[in-house]
Design a protein around this motif. Sequence first.
Motif, PDB file in Angstrom:
ATOM      1  N   ASP A   1      -3.661  -5.653   3.770  1.00 37.67           N
ATOM      2  CA  ASP A   1      -4.560  -4.524   3.524  1.00 37.67           C
ATOM      3  C   ASP A   1      -4.754  -4.304   2.027  1.00 37.67           C
ATOM      4  O   ASP A   1      -5.869  -4.105   1.550  1.00 37.67           O
ATOM      5  N   PHE A   2      -3.658  -4.380   1.267  1.00 37.92           N
ATOM      6  CA  PHE A   2      -3.773  -4.261  -0.180  1.00 37.92           C
ATOM      7  C   PHE A   2      -4.539  -5.451  -0.751  1.00 37.92           C
ATOM      8  O   PHE A   2      -5.382  -5.296  -1.646  1.00 37.92           O
TER       9      PHE A   2
ATOM     10  N   ARG B   1      -8.286  -5.067  -0.656  1.00 36.78           N
ATOM     11  CA  ARG B   1      -8.790  -4.204  -1.736  1.00 36.78           C
ATOM     12  C   ARG B   1      -8.759  -4.945  -3.067  1.00 36.78           C
ATOM     13  O   ARG B   1      -9.690  -4.833  -3.881  1.00 36.78           O
TER      14      ARG B   1
ATOM     15  N   ASP C   1       6.048  -8.030  -5.706  1.00 41.11           N
ATOM     16  CA  ASP C   1       4.912  -7.725  -4.837  1.00 41.11           C
ATOM     17  C   ASP C   1       3.763  -8.704  -5.034  1.00 41.11           C
ATOM     18  O   ASP C   1       2.976  -8.941  -4.124  1.00 41.11           O
TER      19      ASP C   1
ATOM     20  N   ASP D   1       1.047  -7.678   3.380  1.00 44.30           N
ATOM     21  CA  ASP D   1       0.276  -6.835   2.461  1.00 44.30           C
ATOM     22  C   ASP D   1      -1.208  -7.189   2.469  1.00 44.30           C
ATOM     23  O   ASP D   1      -1.905  -7.032   1.468  1.00 44.30           O
TER      24      ASP D   1
ATOM     25  N   GLU E   1       0.823  -1.201   0.000  1.00 39.47           N
ATOM     26  CA  GLU E   1       0.000   0.000   0.000  1.00 39.47           C
ATOM     27  C   GLU E   1       0.864   1.261   0.000  1.00 39.47           C
ATOM     28  O   GLU E   1       0.564   2.249  -0.682  1.00 39.47           O
ATOM     29  N   ASP E   2       1.965   1.232   0.761  1.00 42.76           N
ATOM     30  CA  ASP E   2       2.857   2.385   0.804  1.00 42.76           C
ATOM     31  C   ASP E   2       3.533   2.612  -0.539  1.00 42.76           C
ATOM     32  O   ASP E   2       3.727   3.756  -0.961  1.00 42.76           O
ATOM     33  N   ARG E   3       3.885   1.529  -1.212  1.00 41.44           N
ATOM     34  CA  ARG E   3       4.509   1.658  -2.532  1.00 41.44           C
ATOM     35  C   ARG E   3       3.539   2.322  -3.512  1.00 41.44           C
ATOM     36  O   ARG E   3       3.922   3.201  -4.287  1.00 41.44           O
ATOM     37  N   VAL E   4       2.290   1.877  -3.488  1.00 42.53           N
ATOM     38  CA  VAL E   4       1.298   2.422  -4.405  1.00 42.53           C
ATOM     39  C   VAL E   4       1.067   3.906  -4.117  1.00 42.53           C
ATOM     40  O   VAL E   4       1.042   4.743  -5.036  1.00 42.53           O
ATOM     41  N   LYS E   5       0.916   4.255  -2.835  1.00 44.74           N
ATOM     42  CA  LYS E   5       0.653   5.646  -2.464  1.00 44.74           C
ATOM     43  C   LYS E   5       1.809   6.566  -2.828  1.00 44.74           C
ATOM     44  O   LYS E   5       1.600   7.753  -3.118  1.00 44.74           O
TER      45      LYS E   5
END
Length: 281
Positions: free
Chosen positions: A236-237, A240, A97, A234, A29-33
């Motif tokens: 949380d990702f 989604r 990932d 991961d 999620e941090d990578r995407v953000k």
Amino acid sequence: MTRKTGISVLAACVVFFTGSVTAIAGPLEDRVKSGQPIRIGFSNVPIYAFPDDKGQAKGFANVIALGILKDMGITNVETTVTDWGGLIPGLQANRYDIVTGGMSILGSRCKNVSFSDPIAKAGDGLLVPKGNPKGIHNYKDILNKQAMFVTYSGANLVEAARKEGVADDQIMQVPGPSEVLAAVKSGRVDVGGMTYFEVKSMADASHGELEATNPADLPEWTQNWVGLAFRSEDEDFLARFNASLKKYIGSPEMIGAVKEYGYSEANLPGPTTTQWVCANR
């Protein structure tokens, strides 16, 4: 959107890399953000996931993964091809990932990675020379006829063969599907094992030199569900991703995109959950 257009749009979203990828710490999620690319790893497994001659990510597992990510608004993606046996270690080492590669959800794998909801249902198959001279239809035949069996390292068929009593000295493990095909064609082994998608494709392309046995002759418990693998941190990702997966799997867009790989509505995963598969396979 037509099937051809759908594939080309998805393929255009992929930047293909061979060679090593520098590991970057942090949850997905941090990578995407932060605008960093999602890194997908897969092995060269026909039908499921493979690079074409232009380096584009092909195969139904890749197409489904890219389609779901696109629906999530994510198009910044890099892909890397590696040996099958290096997929889970590479995921754990943060080189990728997501692992697409047509990986069956197995209890032993569930201990090391978190799988998405199933994206397909697919059984195993056996590849034999024309006429099936040794009469091999299942693992018990391999055992009883002292036949030599080949599959690729890390494949679920290694566990399946052992469970049916096939000795390790009857099992040859090779890097990937092309090596399985070569071993059967050369006569170095009596039978090869892969998913039925793969053996049927290879038999059809062999001009009658090879045959695919009936997958119904294998034990019922060898029926498998395919998932996409994520690191456990991961979740949380993944939650989604699964929400988008539920909308995408079985949609007209998805069925059209995977049709060229032999995936049909018969291969849809149905209501089976990852939790059930992890506990029962």
